[in-house]
Design a protein around this motif. Sequence first.
Motif: not given
Length: 373
Positions: A146-158, A160-174
Amino acid sequence: MDPITAATHTDPYPYYASLQARGGMTFDPQLNLWIACSAEAVCAVLRHPDCHVRPAHEPVPRAIADGPAGRVFGRLMRMNEGERQRCPRAAIAPVLQDIDPQQIEALVRARFLRNGAEGLHHAQFIGPASVVAALLGFNPADSRLISELTGDFVAGLSSLSDATQLDAAHRASEQLATFFQERIEAQDNPWLARICQGFNGLDQDGLIANLIGLLSQTYEATAGLIGNALLALIRDPALHQVLGIDPTQIGSLLAEVQRLDPSVQNTRRFVTAPCDILGTTLKPGEVILLVLASANRDPQLNPQPDVMLLERANRRSFSFGTGRHECPGQTLALGIAHATLGAILARELPLDQLAWRYRPSLNGRVPLFSDRA
């Protein structure tokens, strides 16, 4: 340097002092922003009812608006006003004030702390959110995930986030939503049960989103607090020695670090109606950058503002906000940071063998450590 790039500069504080010298509220034509940098101006903006956390035309960042991360973001109490802010806060804030520091310390010390930069990265980023997950009833393996998924979610909120980080943030949210749904249905954790009871009658998606928000707030702000406290010890070996002799001073160190070198350097507010703040007339749609780190060093707020004083009298700070959006997790963040720093000092890790840089950010000051070559 400007007020945004200053957040990750080696030493932005002389620059912040120069901003204060120009006045509490100034307009930066290049950034097209109002800059609030004095304690008086920052406090006035944070408490003004017409200065909101999101622009009216874009309540969710455009880059994530159409995905799962955007649906979570849109329900976060810290990103809303009115009932969508007050109701979740009323449910969560009282629970966060009742956490047993000894329980936090036990959870921190139960996690193996590796030597070197790898161990510090785990202590900064994986550990804090894992502790919150454990408090919510997750087992150790799930807490780490859960901590690692939270990191992915946070990384997609900036921005400065790139497409890979945005995709990871969506997956982590689910995935995080699924984890929390299962935990809520289990009904076997008193801490989570109290939060759920506070949300009684409110929408389930809002409950889950704000549980994810609790993790995401813990993840980044606590990582920066721990990291900047370690930098204070690296830069001042005498201070390191003091804490080695007297660990009871850890709380005072963290309180001063979050004032002197905060992990959140600035935040924004968006004007929603014509208003006047300290003699400055503002129009709807205008943006104010609040330089919290500058306001913390305003001599009108804290005498000798550039000096680290562990025993500072009447210490005041904007690092956790003020007014209706003041961070309800301040006690939790400081408790986790206190236990983590205590564990690091007890292990006597060789901090002088570390190098560091600041993670790219528009508002955060979070050091990333590496082993010195």
